[in-house]
Design an enzyme around this catalytic site. Sequence first.
Site, PDB file in Angstrom:
ATOM      1  CG  ASP A  51      -2.057   0.959   1.112  1.00 29.52           C
ATOM      2  OD1 ASP A  51      -2.394   1.355  -0.024  1.00 29.52           O
ATOM      3  OD2 ASP A  51      -2.628   1.333   2.155  1.00 29.52           O
ATOM      4  CG  LEU A 104       8.888 -17.844  -3.032  1.00 31.35           C
ATOM      5  CD1 LEU A 104       8.866 -17.751  -1.508  1.00 31.35           C
ATOM      6  CD2 LEU A 104       9.397 -16.523  -3.605  1.00 31.35           C
ATOM      7  CG  HIS A 126      -0.376   1.854  -9.111  1.00 31.34           C
ATOM      8  ND1 HIS A 126      -0.482   1.476  -7.797  1.00 31.34           N
ATOM      9  CD2 HIS A 126      -1.552   2.482  -9.414  1.00 31.34           C
ATOM     10  CE1 HIS A 126      -1.655   1.867  -7.319  1.00 31.34           C
ATOM     11  NE2 HIS A 126      -2.317   2.481  -8.269  1.00 31.34           N
TER      12      HIS A 126
HETATM   13  C1  FPP Z   1      -2.150   0.224  -3.132  1.00 33.79           C
HETATM   14  O1  FPP Z   1      -1.673   1.523  -3.273  1.00 33.79           O
HETATM   15  C2  FPP Z   1      -1.635  -0.599  -4.179  1.00 33.79           C
HETATM   16  C3  FPP Z   1      -2.383  -1.187  -5.151  1.00 33.79           C
HETATM   17  C4  FPP Z   1      -3.838  -1.014  -5.241  1.00 33.79           C
HETATM   18  C5  FPP Z   1      -1.769  -1.991  -6.185  1.00 33.79           C
HETATM   19  C6  FPP Z   1      -0.463  -2.622  -5.851  1.00 33.79           C
HETATM   20  C7  FPP Z   1       0.249  -2.776  -7.115  1.00 33.79           C
HETATM   21  C8  FPP Z   1       1.564  -2.712  -7.305  1.00 33.79           C
HETATM   22  C9  FPP Z   1       2.551  -2.616  -6.215  1.00 33.79           C
HETATM   23  C10 FPP Z   1       2.114  -2.743  -8.652  1.00 33.79           C
HETATM   24  C11 FPP Z   1       1.557  -3.857  -9.457  1.00 33.79           C
HETATM   25  C12 FPP Z   1       2.607  -4.733  -9.809  1.00 33.79           C
HETATM   26  C13 FPP Z   1       2.447  -5.964 -10.254  1.00 33.79           C
HETATM   27  C14 FPP Z   1       3.647  -6.714 -10.605  1.00 33.79           C
HETATM   28  C15 FPP Z   1       1.138  -6.582 -10.406  1.00 33.79           C
HETATM   29  P1  FPP Z   1      -2.701   2.716  -3.300  1.00 33.79           P
HETATM   30  O2  FPP Z   1      -2.837   3.177  -4.679  1.00 33.79           O
HETATM   31  O3  FPP Z   1      -3.989   2.322  -2.640  1.00 33.79           O
HETATM   32  O4  FPP Z   1      -1.948   3.757  -2.448  1.00 33.79           O
HETATM   33  P2  FPP Z   1      -2.603   4.892  -1.552  1.00 33.79           P
HETATM   34  O5  FPP Z   1      -3.095   4.206  -0.311  1.00 33.79           O
HETATM   35  O6  FPP Z   1      -1.441   5.776  -1.292  1.00 33.79           O
HETATM   36  O7  FPP Z   1      -3.684   5.563  -2.332  1.00 33.79           O
END
Ligand code: FPP
Length: 260
Positions: free
Chosen positions: A17, A128, A34
Amino acid sequence: MIEGTGAKLNHVAIIMDGNGRWANERAHRRVWGHVRGSSVVSNIVEEADDLGLKALTLYAFSTENWSRPLTEVKTLFSLLKKFLKKERARILKNKIRFKVIGDIDKLPEETKKLIVDLEDETKTFEGLKLTFAFGYGGRDEIAKAVNKFIAENPGQPITQDAICANMMAPEIGDVDLLIRTGGDQRISNFLLWQSAYAELFFTPTKWPDFTREEFKKIVVDVLARERRFGNVAATDSLSESLSIAEKNKKELEELQTRSH
Ligand code: FPP
């Protein structure tokens, strides 16, 4: 399994997150977070492998994330595709068993094929177990497991073991350590069933800033924690605690029958 003075760790799950906030703090659009976050994924997979973990499950897209702007949803789709293309060779070389849990139905055909092929090519690997939760919700998984059991065993009572066996990736087992980056202290519908006895670790570090070193430090810190699984003393696993509980219950029953 890796062992410390206290806990033993097989399975680590991570809620990645803080991408959006990380990007906004730098006056970028959320999707940039992202993009940067996806390169962190490769480092953490490598570290999990080096640490000797048995399973690593990453929350990449939740059932609730469908409500995000379409451009953001599409970016997440394309990052998954890029990851699969870029990491395929390394996954095969390191004998990593790859799987996606959740609903991948709405993904583009090409990405679905990359997932299914990689799952198939790695399904006998003993390294893994790397699982991405994509289009995933913990409640949804439990409901699906129960419905699957009922359909296959009409009229039979459902047991905890039956629910475990009907999960989307039963082989990953219970979560030993659940990490959430980004500062919030919530589980957000991630691996609800499997995290019943998980150690929880919340770090303020936003996912794009999360490093192999911090990951390793968290694992080492948690390895020093004593896990009791409801017992009064350190207990090796949930199943050990449950078998002690069964033994105690039986002894109590015998005592009660004798005293009647
Ligand atoms: C939360 O951050 C994250 C997600 C919803 C997506 C997680 C995805 C990645 C780390 C990249 C994807 C990579 C692959 C390889 C699939 P948020 O956007 O909710 O952050 P915020 O809480 O700051 O709004």
